[in-house]
Motif scaffolding. Structure first.
Motif, PDB file in Angstrom:
ATOM      1  N   ALA A 180       3.448  10.627  -6.698  1.00  0.00           N
ATOM      2  CA  ALA A 180       4.430  11.167  -7.644  1.00  0.00           C
ATOM      3  C   ALA A 180       3.788  11.459  -9.002  1.00  0.00           C
ATOM      4  O   ALA A 180       3.985  12.538  -9.580  1.00  0.00           O
ATOM      5  CB  ALA A 180       5.593  10.182  -7.794  1.00  0.00           C
ATOM      6  N   VAL A 181       3.014  10.495  -9.522  1.00  0.00           N
ATOM      7  CA  VAL A 181       2.377  10.688 -10.827  1.00  0.00           C
ATOM      8  C   VAL A 181       1.371  11.833 -10.777  1.00  0.00           C
ATOM      9  O   VAL A 181       1.297  12.677 -11.697  1.00  0.00           O
ATOM     10  CB  VAL A 181       1.698   9.383 -11.285  1.00  0.00           C
ATOM     11  N   ALA A 182       0.576  11.899  -9.708  1.00  0.00           N
ATOM     12  CA  ALA A 182      -0.409  12.972  -9.584  1.00  0.00           C
ATOM     13  C   ALA A 182       0.266  14.337  -9.500  1.00  0.00           C
ATOM     14  O   ALA A 182      -0.211  15.325 -10.068  1.00  0.00           O
ATOM     15  CB  ALA A 182      -1.291  12.741  -8.358  1.00  0.00           C
ATOM     16  N   SER A 183       1.404  14.411  -8.809  1.00  0.00           N
ATOM     17  CA  SER A 183       2.127  15.681  -8.695  1.00  0.00           C
ATOM     18  C   SER A 183       2.637  16.141 -10.059  1.00  0.00           C
ATOM     19  O   SER A 183       2.549  17.327 -10.406  1.00  0.00           O
ATOM     20  CB  SER A 183       3.297  15.538  -7.725  1.00  0.00           C
ATOM     21  N   ILE A 184       3.169  15.186 -10.837  1.00  0.00           N
ATOM     22  CA  ILE A 184       3.641  15.540 -12.184  1.00  0.00           C
ATOM     23  C   ILE A 184       2.495  16.076 -13.030  1.00  0.00           C
ATOM     24  O   ILE A 184       2.618  17.085 -13.745  1.00  0.00           O
ATOM     25  CB  ILE A 184       4.288  14.312 -12.859  1.00  0.00           C
ATOM     26  N   ASN A 185       1.341  15.428 -12.949  1.00  0.00           N
ATOM     27  CA  ASN A 185       0.193  15.857 -13.745  1.00  0.00           C
ATOM     28  C   ASN A 185      -0.300  17.237 -13.312  1.00  0.00           C
ATOM     29  O   ASN A 185      -0.638  18.090 -14.148  1.00  0.00           O
ATOM     30  CB  ASN A 185      -0.936  14.836 -13.600  1.00  0.00           C
ATOM     31  N   ILE A 186      -0.315  17.490 -12.009  1.00  0.00           N
ATOM     32  CA  ILE A 186      -0.811  18.772 -11.502  1.00  0.00           C
ATOM     33  C   ILE A 186       0.103  19.909 -11.932  1.00  0.00           C
ATOM     34  O   ILE A 186      -0.338  20.891 -12.546  1.00  0.00           O
ATOM     35  CB  ILE A 186      -0.936  18.733  -9.965  1.00  0.00           C
ATOM     36  N   PHE A 187       1.392  19.784 -11.635  1.00  0.00           N
ATOM     37  CA  PHE A 187       2.306  20.885 -11.931  1.00  0.00           C
ATOM     38  C   PHE A 187       2.492  21.059 -13.451  1.00  0.00           C
ATOM     39  O   PHE A 187       2.574  22.178 -13.950  1.00  0.00           O
ATOM     40  CB  PHE A 187       3.655  20.648 -11.243  1.00  0.00           C
ATOM     41  N   GLY A 188       2.555  19.941 -14.164  1.00  0.00           N
ATOM     42  CA  GLY A 188       2.666  20.041 -15.617  1.00  0.00           C
ATOM     43  C   GLY A 188       1.437  20.676 -16.249  1.00  0.00           C
ATOM     44  O   GLY A 188       1.536  21.505 -17.148  1.00  0.00           O
ATOM     45  N   GLY A 189       0.255  20.296 -15.745  1.00  0.00           N
ATOM     46  CA  GLY A 189      -0.974  20.863 -16.272  1.00  0.00           C
ATOM     47  C   GLY A 189      -1.081  22.362 -16.035  1.00  0.00           C
ATOM     48  O   GLY A 189      -1.453  23.133 -16.919  1.00  0.00           O
ATOM     49  N   PHE A 190      -0.736  22.791 -14.821  1.00  0.00           N
ATOM     50  CA  PHE A 190      -0.788  24.223 -14.531  1.00  0.00           C
ATOM     51  C   PHE A 190       0.249  24.996 -15.333  1.00  0.00           C
ATOM     52  O   PHE A 190       0.006  26.134 -15.750  1.00  0.00           O
ATOM     53  CB  PHE A 190      -0.573  24.466 -13.036  1.00  0.00           C
ATOM     54  N   LEU A 191       1.402  24.397 -15.594  1.00  0.00           N
ATOM     55  CA  LEU A 191       2.428  25.074 -16.390  1.00  0.00           C
ATOM     56  C   LEU A 191       1.942  25.282 -17.827  1.00  0.00           C
ATOM     57  O   LEU A 191       2.080  26.370 -18.397  1.00  0.00           O
ATOM     58  CB  LEU A 191       3.727  24.262 -16.384  1.00  0.00           C
ATOM     59  N   VAL A 202       0.834  -1.200   0.000  1.00  0.00           N
ATOM     60  CA  VAL A 202       0.000   0.000   0.000  1.00  0.00           C
ATOM     61  C   VAL A 202       0.872   1.255   0.000  1.00  0.00           C
ATOM     62  O   VAL A 202       0.610   2.222  -0.717  1.00  0.00           O
ATOM     63  CB  VAL A 202      -0.940  -0.011   1.219  1.00  0.00           C
ATOM     64  N   THR A 203       1.939   1.231   0.801  1.00  0.00           N
ATOM     65  CA  THR A 203       2.827   2.399   0.862  1.00  0.00           C
ATOM     66  C   THR A 203       3.504   2.644  -0.482  1.00  0.00           C
ATOM     67  O   THR A 203       3.599   3.794  -0.948  1.00  0.00           O
ATOM     68  CB  THR A 203       3.904   2.168   1.932  1.00  0.00           C
ATOM     69  N   THR A 204       3.947   1.570  -1.133  1.00  0.00           N
ATOM     70  CA  THR A 204       4.601   1.726  -2.450  1.00  0.00           C
ATOM     71  C   THR A 204       3.637   2.314  -3.471  1.00  0.00           C
ATOM     72  O   THR A 204       3.971   3.236  -4.216  1.00  0.00           O
ATOM     73  CB  THR A 204       5.123   0.376  -2.940  1.00  0.00           C
ATOM     74  N   LEU A 205       2.421   1.763  -3.519  1.00  0.00           N
ATOM     75  CA  LEU A 205       1.426   2.292  -4.452  1.00  0.00           C
ATOM     76  C   LEU A 205       1.077   3.737  -4.130  1.00  0.00           C
ATOM     77  O   LEU A 205       0.848   4.557  -5.036  1.00  0.00           O
ATOM     78  CB  LEU A 205       0.171   1.425  -4.409  1.00  0.00           C
ATOM     79  N   ALA A 206       1.016   4.085  -2.862  1.00  0.00           N
ATOM     80  CA  ALA A 206       0.695   5.455  -2.469  1.00  0.00           C
ATOM     81  C   ALA A 206       1.782   6.430  -2.920  1.00  0.00           C
ATOM     82  O   ALA A 206       1.491   7.536  -3.378  1.00  0.00           O
ATOM     83  CB  ALA A 206       0.509   5.534  -0.952  1.00  0.00           C
ATOM     84  N   VAL A 207       3.049   6.014  -2.781  1.00  0.00           N
ATOM     85  CA  VAL A 207       4.144   6.876  -3.220  1.00  0.00           C
ATOM     86  C   VAL A 207       4.096   7.087  -4.736  1.00  0.00           C
ATOM     87  O   VAL A 207       4.257   8.207  -5.232  1.00  0.00           O
ATOM     88  CB  VAL A 207       5.500   6.273  -2.797  1.00  0.00           C
ATOM     89  N   LEU A 208       3.882   5.989  -5.474  1.00  0.00           N
ATOM     90  CA  LEU A 208       3.791   6.114  -6.934  1.00  0.00           C
ATOM     91  C   LEU A 208       2.616   6.994  -7.349  1.00  0.00           C
ATOM     92  O   LEU A 208       2.740   7.847  -8.245  1.00  0.00           O
ATOM     93  CB  LEU A 208       3.649   4.720  -7.562  1.00  0.00           C
ATOM     94  N   ALA A 209       1.463   6.804  -6.709  1.00  0.00           N
ATOM     95  CA  ALA A 209       0.287   7.607  -7.047  1.00  0.00           C
ATOM     96  C   ALA A 209       0.539   9.083  -6.765  1.00  0.00           C
ATOM     97  O   ALA A 209       0.165   9.963  -7.555  1.00  0.00           O
ATOM     98  CB  ALA A 209      -0.927   7.106  -6.268  1.00  0.00           C
TER      99      ALA A 209
END
Length: 541
Positions: A510-521, A501-508
Motif C-alpha cells: 500500500a505504501v509503495a503504491s502511494i509513493n509510485i502513483f504520487g511520484g508520477f503525478l 508476514v502477510t500484514t507487513l506485505a500488505v502495508l508495504a
C-alpha cells in the motif's frame, strides 16, 4: 471605459491581438490606432477580429485609458494647459486619463511633474516592485530576457565563425568561446542562447549565490574569491570596493583575452561600471565581438558608444546598441501586451470594464508615479512580509547574573534550546542500544538483513541530504523504481501462511503504491510546466 492603443512611432505595441481579446473579455472597448501593430507584424484586421475598433491615432490618444510602450517626451514647461507634442505622441491625452507606459520616473522628473499637472494617473511599467506577486507585471525582467537573447544573435551576426564546433571531411573547427559578465536576467538569457548554439560559455558574477544558476544553464563559473560580495539581501549586486574591483578586473583581463564573444550586463542601480578597459580590448583577438548590454547606462566597455557599432584599432567589434528588445518587436510586444493586460485585469476584478486599481495595494502603489494632481514618486519602501521575532515581556526577562547566595535562575529561551542537542544525543544513544539488543535477539540468518537495512538507511540519508534541489525531481523518479521493487516483493509475500508476514506485505504494498502513483503525478505536473504550448499568461496561450 475605453482603452486606447496609439501608434507611438516605434516598432513595439503594448497590445497584441491576443491580449486585446483579453481586454475585450474584461468588458472594455478597445480602440487601436491605424497601423499601431504593423511594426510588430500585427495587421489592423487581426485587431478587428479580436474585438477592437481601428481608429485614427488622435482618437486612440483621447481614450479613458491609454497604453503605450514608452511615455511621450513632455517639455518641462508643460503645465495644466496640457501635454505638448513631443517626439512621441500628440497632446491629445485628456485631463483625468490613465496612462500605462514605461516612464523611467527616476530619470525623468519633469515628465512626471507634467503628467501630474495634467491630472493624469500614470502607472510606470518599469517601476514594478520586485516581489513575487508582481512578477506577471515585471516588464524590465521581460525586456532584459529579450535583450540577453538578442545580444547573442547580434554577436553571431558579427562573429566571423560558427558558435558550435564542426567535424567535416576537411577537418574540425573548435566551438566559440563566450564570456558573460553578470548573471542577472539578461546574463542568464545570453548564457542560454550561446549554449544552445553550441558555444563554450563561461560566466562571472560578483554575487556568489548565482553560481548555481550559471551552472544550471550549462556554463562554467569563473571564480574570483577576492571579488565576491556577501550574499545580497535583495538579489542585486552593489558597488564594489577598490580591492574587489581590482580582483574582478584581473579576472576579466584573463577571460576576455581568451574569448571570441564577450557579453557585459553589469548595471548598479542604473549606472554601468567599467568592466572592460581599452587595454583588455587591445589584448583580444581581431574579429572578436563585445556586446555591451549596459550601454543605456553608459557602457561597461571603455570603447562603447551608446547606440553605435565601434571597431577598435585591433579589429574588435564593440556593439553598444540600446534598442535590442525593439529588434525583436513581435515577441517583445507580446510580453509588453501581457503585462498591460495583467495590470488591467488586476484592476478589473468584476470584469465590468471599469478600472479600479487599489492605491493601497503595494504593487499598484509602487507603479503609481502621478495621481490626483500629485507626484507620487518615489513610492514608500516595500515592507518585507516576514513574521516578527517573538519578544518576551519585560517582566519575564531574567538578569544575566544572580546575586551571591541567590537561587540559580532557571534556563529560559536560548537556554532551553541548548538542552535540545543533549536530549537528541540521549535519544539516539537509546535507539542504538535498542537496535543492538534487537540484532542480538534475532536469528543468525536475520542479522545480515538487518545490517544491510541499517547501512541502507545511513547511506540513503547522506546521499539524499547532499543532492541539489534542482535534482530532486529526477531523484524522485529513481525512488519510484525502488518503490516498484518493494511493491513486487510485497505482492509475492501476501500469500504467506504467516499472518505477520502477510500484514507487513500488505502495508508495504500500500505504501509503495502511494509513493509510485504520487511520484508520477507530481513528475507529470512539473514536466507540464516546460511543455511547449503550456498556458503562461492566463489566456490559454
Amino acid at each position: 471605459m475605453r482603452i486606447g492603443i496609439p501608434d507611438d512611432g516605434g516598432p513595439l505595441v503594448p497590445a497584441t491581438p491576443t491580449t486585446t481579446a483579453r481586454l475585450v473579455g474584461l468588458g472594455y472597448d478597445v480602440s487601436v490606432a491605424t497601423g499601431a501593430g504593423a511594426g510588430a507584424g500585427f495587421p489592423d484586421t487581426a485587431y478587428e477580429a479580436a474585438g477592437a475598433v481601428v481608429v485614427p491615432d488622435g482618437e486612440a490618444w483621447s481614450a479613458d485609458v491609454v497604453a503605450i510602450t514608452r511615455a511621450p517626451d513632455v517639455l518641462a514647461a508643460s503645465g495644466p494647459a496640457g501635454l505638448r507634442p513631443g517626439a512621441r505622441g500628440p497632446d491629445g491625452l485628456r485631463i483625468g486619463a490613465v496612462l500605462i507606459a514605461q516612464i523611467a520616473p527616476a530619470a525623468r522628473p519633469d515628465l512626471v511633474r507634467a503628467l501630474a499637472n495634467r491630472g493624469v494617473t500614470a502607472f510606470a511599467l518599469d517601476a514594478v516592485p520586485r516581489i513575487s506577486r508582481a512578477q506577471s507585471l515585471d516588464v524590465l525582467s521581460a525586456l532584459s530576457n529579450v535583450a540577453g537573447y538578442r545580444a547573442v544573435v547580434e554577436a553571431a551576426a558579427e562573429f566571423g565563425g560558427m558558435f558550435s564546433g564542426q567535424v567535416t571531411a576537411a577537418g574540425t573547427t573548435p566551438p566559440a568561446n563566450v564570456f558573460v559578465i553578470g548573471a542577472g536576467v539578461a546574463g542568464l538569457a545570453a548564457i542560454g542562447a550561446a549554449g544552445s548554439l553550441g558555444a563554450q560559455v563561461r560566466a562571472f558574477d560578483v554575487r556568489p549565490e548565482v553560481a548555481e544558476q550559471i551552472e544550471s544553464m550549462g556554463a562554467t563559473v569563473v571564480r574570483a574569491d577576492d571579488a565576491a560580495q556577501q550574499v545580497s539581501a535583495d538579489g542585486y549586486a552593489s558597488a564594489l570596493t577598490t580591492d574587489q574591483e581590482a580582483a574582478a578586473l584581473r579576472a576579466y583581463a584573463v577571460e576576455t583575452a581568451a574569448a571570441d564573444i564577450v557579453v557585459t550586463t553589469a548595471l548598479v542601480r542604473g549606472t554601468a561600471p567599467t568592466t572592460i578597459t581599452a587595454e583588455m580590448v587591445a589584448n583580444m583577438r581581431p574579429g572578436s565581438v563585445i556586446v555591451d548590454l549596459a550601454a543605456p547606462g553608459g557602457g561597461n566597455c571603455e570603447l562603447t558608444v551608446p547606440g553605435e557599432r565601434v571597431v577598435s584599432a585591433n579589429g574588435v567589434v564593440v556593439l553598444g546598441y540600446t534598442d535590442l528588445p525593439d529588434r525583436m518587436p513581435r515577441h517583445t510586444s507580446e510580453l509588453l501586451g501581457t503585462a498591460v493586460a495583467n495590470l488591467v485585469q488586476l484592476g478589473t476584478p468584476n470584469r465590468d470594464g471599469r478600472l479600479a486599481l487599489d492605491p493601497d495595494d503595494v504593487v499598484v502603489r509602487g507603479m503609481t508615479v502621478a495621481a490626483r494632481g500629485e507626484v507620487l514618486w518615489p513610492p514608500p519602501p516595500v515592507a518585507v512580509s516576514a513574521p516578527a521575532s517573538p519578544v518576551r515581556p519585560a517582566s519575564a526577562v531574567e538578569p544575566a547574573e544572580t546575586a551571591p547566595g541567590s537561587r540559580q535562575a532557571r534556563p529560559t529561551g536560548a537556554g532551553s534550546r541548548q538542552a535540545h542537542p543533549a536530549t537528541r544525543a540521549v535519544l539516539l544513544g537509546l535507539g542504538a542500544v535498542l537496535a543492538a539488543l534487537a540484532v542480538a535477539a534475532s536469528p543468525a540468518d536475520q542479522v545480515a538483513h538487518l545490517t544491510v537495512l541499517a547501512l541502507a538507511v545511513v547511506v540513503g540519508f547522506y546521499v539524499i541530504s547532499h543532492v541539489s534541489h534542482a535534482l530532486h525531481t529526477p531523484l524522485m523518479s529513481q525512488t519510484n523504481a525502488i518503490s516498484g521493487i518493494i511493491l513486487v516483493g510485497g505482492m509475492l509475500q501476501i500469500g504467506s501462511s504467516d499472518p505477520v508476514v502477510t500484514t507487513l506485505a500488505v502495508l508495504a504494498s500500500a505504501v509503495a503504491s502511494i509513493n509510485i502513483f504520487g511520484g508520477f503525478l507530481v513528475t507529470h505536473r512539473m514536466l507540464g510546466m516546460f511543455r511547449r504550448g503550456a498556458p503562461t499568461d492566463g489566456s490559454g496561450r
